[in-house]
Design an enzyme around this catalytic site. Structure first.
Site, PDB file in Angstrom:
ATOM      1  N   GLY B 218       0.834  -1.209   0.000  1.00 46.50           N
ATOM      2  CA  GLY B 218       0.000   0.000   0.000  1.00 46.50           C
ATOM      3  C   GLY B 218       0.860   1.247   0.000  1.00 46.50           C
ATOM      4  O   GLY B 218       1.816   1.356  -0.789  1.00 46.50           O
ATOM      5  N   GLY B 221       4.683   1.257  -0.066  1.00 47.33           N
ATOM      6  CA  GLY B 221       5.452   0.934  -1.255  1.00 47.33           C
ATOM      7  C   GLY B 221       5.677  -0.553  -1.451  1.00 47.33           C
ATOM      8  O   GLY B 221       4.798  -1.363  -1.129  1.00 47.33           O
ATOM      9  N   GLY B 247      -1.999  -2.654  -7.654  1.00 51.20           N
ATOM     10  CA  GLY B 247      -1.171  -3.861  -7.665  1.00 51.20           C
ATOM     11  C   GLY B 247      -0.961  -4.388  -9.077  1.00 51.20           C
ATOM     12  O   GLY B 247       0.125  -4.890  -9.413  1.00 51.20           O
ATOM     13  N   ASP B 248      -1.983  -4.271  -9.909  1.00 49.69           N
ATOM     14  CA  ASP B 248      -1.863  -4.729 -11.300  1.00 49.69           C
ATOM     15  C   ASP B 248      -0.842  -3.881 -12.055  1.00 49.69           C
ATOM     16  O   ASP B 248      -0.075  -4.394 -12.885  1.00 49.69           O
ATOM     17  CB  ASP B 248      -3.225  -4.656 -12.000  1.00 49.69           C
ATOM     18  CG  ASP B 248      -4.290  -5.462 -11.260  1.00 49.69           C
ATOM     19  OD1 ASP B 248      -3.923  -6.445 -10.576  1.00 49.69           O
ATOM     20  OD2 ASP B 248      -5.473  -5.103 -11.348  1.00 49.69           O
TER      21      ASP B 248
END
Lengths: 308, 308
Positions: B218, B221, B247-248
């Protein structure tokens, strides 16, 4: 043949979740899809009662294609008019914990003037073979607010009894075109007339142009104000269940009474029993047949002409 | 070509409502539809960065047809395998009042053994032309829990670097097949290793079989534990926005770094900047390009080998 019109058809999707918690993520358990929109529900009930029934209105895009595919094996015949836009979805999120439902309704596709003209041709052709017609539900974006008034006038010109079941300004305009019957619920009737006293409001709706008014008052049953008299029809006891579609079943029974030439008290008894039997069934457009038969002789119909 | 695999693709639908109130009815304002599923988001970001990208996985039914139609004009090439079942929908209900989102995710279609066999043929053929492959997201019903492990082994046999981004038992089994890289978030990493201490957990994940581990934490980092060293990459400041797809985007940057032969600190800086730029964009699979360029030189990458 009985015709029902659903200008804003919908693919009704039901999701089952343990409990809906805003601003969290949910894995949906079961997904159910069915063809929806008030007129489609009315037609399904009529077909289940053995009536030859045709549905028209609009369907388009990938969602419209799914709706028509799901409609095909059911009783009503499909005379929906294709449109370029995508038919809307409605999402009902059913909480397993509380049994309550959260509803998300898409606005519906924009209908173009050319699509409306194509619909009017279809509608007029269908009226020629119709013994009664019901105009049901909201207007999709793009249609003028007097669209139902236009359809009422065409039905009257074709001498087909016409029932209007909508709300707001489309109801106000539609009533002025003198439909044979309107079926507002308590909120719609109050919105139209400004009165929450059902008998006064129903009479006001008649003065505004409706030949007959049948108000659906939830567990208080139906109040009918007609040229032949005024009646109050009530179920033997309140029923618990899913009220979605109860009003549509009442409309189906009213249409069946109109085409059968039944006296009002008998028609109203059927409408109340069928509404209650719909509350007892899990999905709109379906009803509990044994409950319907069991309730029918127990509906109480009171002549309210004395209160006139 | 970079290949991404999304076995449980989705049509992502976003509804805008004033505020979601459980057990009431809502008229949806805006309806937006986009092709979804983690691997599709990864591929869209890669294509936007100029990489030749192919997506595979499953799509079927009317919802799958809509997904493929919406995918066609976008960057990634469509090598999805058709299935009999209907691709799932996800509904994100965005509250205008709070800015928060409520998520409803359908479970996905059942994939048959024959469809899985057809997919394996497609996947194996695509690997022959792939410089890297990412295996992303949940498994649809019907697939065995070792499905990703199988795909990891095939990628290794084809000597194609393979990144695995999933959770739960499919991640546990997949890691044992020795992927080049896994990208768990803090919860996935804790679920896998039992530890909420990121460095310890990342090292544990390496011992379980992953050659490299990049944990997305998150606003803290990325933490990378690799054969070449251990680094912590952090954004210059926390960003506010929609974290869906962040995240993707990190996965996309990691793949780009792998195929470009970039050193880890540089790859991680890109991944952090691209993630943050995705949080600033309204939809998953999209990013704010100027924010990306502005953030990139300001990402701080710390060598944590001393903490080893």
């Amino acid at each position: 043949m009985i015709l029902t019109v659903t200008l804003n058809t919908a693919l009704d999707i039901t999701y089952t979740v343990p409990a809906l918690a805003p601003h969290t993520s949910h894995r949906v358990g079961e997904v159910a899809e069915r063809p929806g929109g008030k007129g489609l529900n009315v037609a399904r009930v009529l077909a289940a009662l053995g009536h030859d029934t045709v549905v028209t209105g609009f369907a388009g895009g990938p969602v419209g294609a799914v709706l028509r595919e799901l409609l095909a094996p059911l009783g009503p015949r499909d005379a929906l008019v294709p449109i370029a836009g995508n038919t809307r979805r409605t999402i009902a999120v059913a909480d397993l914990a509380s049994g309550d439902t959260t509803q998300l309704n898409e606005p519906g596709p924009v209908v173009s003037p050319g699509e409306w003209a194509a619909f009017l041709d279809t509608y007029t052709a269908l009226l020629a073979g119709a013994r009664a017609v019901a105009l049901c539900g909201s207007l999709p974006p793009g249609l003028h607010v007097g669209a139902y008034a236009d359809l009422v006038r065409r039905a009257r010109a074709a001498e087909v009894p016409v029932l209007l079941d909508t709300s707001g300004e489309p109801l106000r305009r539609g009533i002025a075109a003198r439909p044979d019957l309107v079926k507002p619920n308590a909120d719609e009737l109050a919105g139209l007339t400004g009165s929450r006293e059902p008998l006064r409001a129903a009479r006001d709706a008649r003065r505004r142009g409706a030949t007959g008014v049948v108000a659906s008052l939830g567990s208080d049953g139906l109040l009918a104000a007609t040229p032949d008299g005024v009646w109050w029809a009530t179920p033997p006891a309140p029923v618990r269940g899913n009220p979605t579609g109860a009003g549509d079943s009442a409309v189906a029974a009213l249409l069946a009474g109109v085409v059968g030439g039944q006296p009002w008290p008998r028609t109203l008894a059927h409408a109340v029993a069928l509404s209650a039997a719909t509350v007892l069934a899990p999905a709109a457009g379906e009803f509990d047949r044994s409950a319907y038969e069991e309730l029918l002789p127990r509906v109480r119909v009171t002549d309210r002409a004395a209160a006139a």
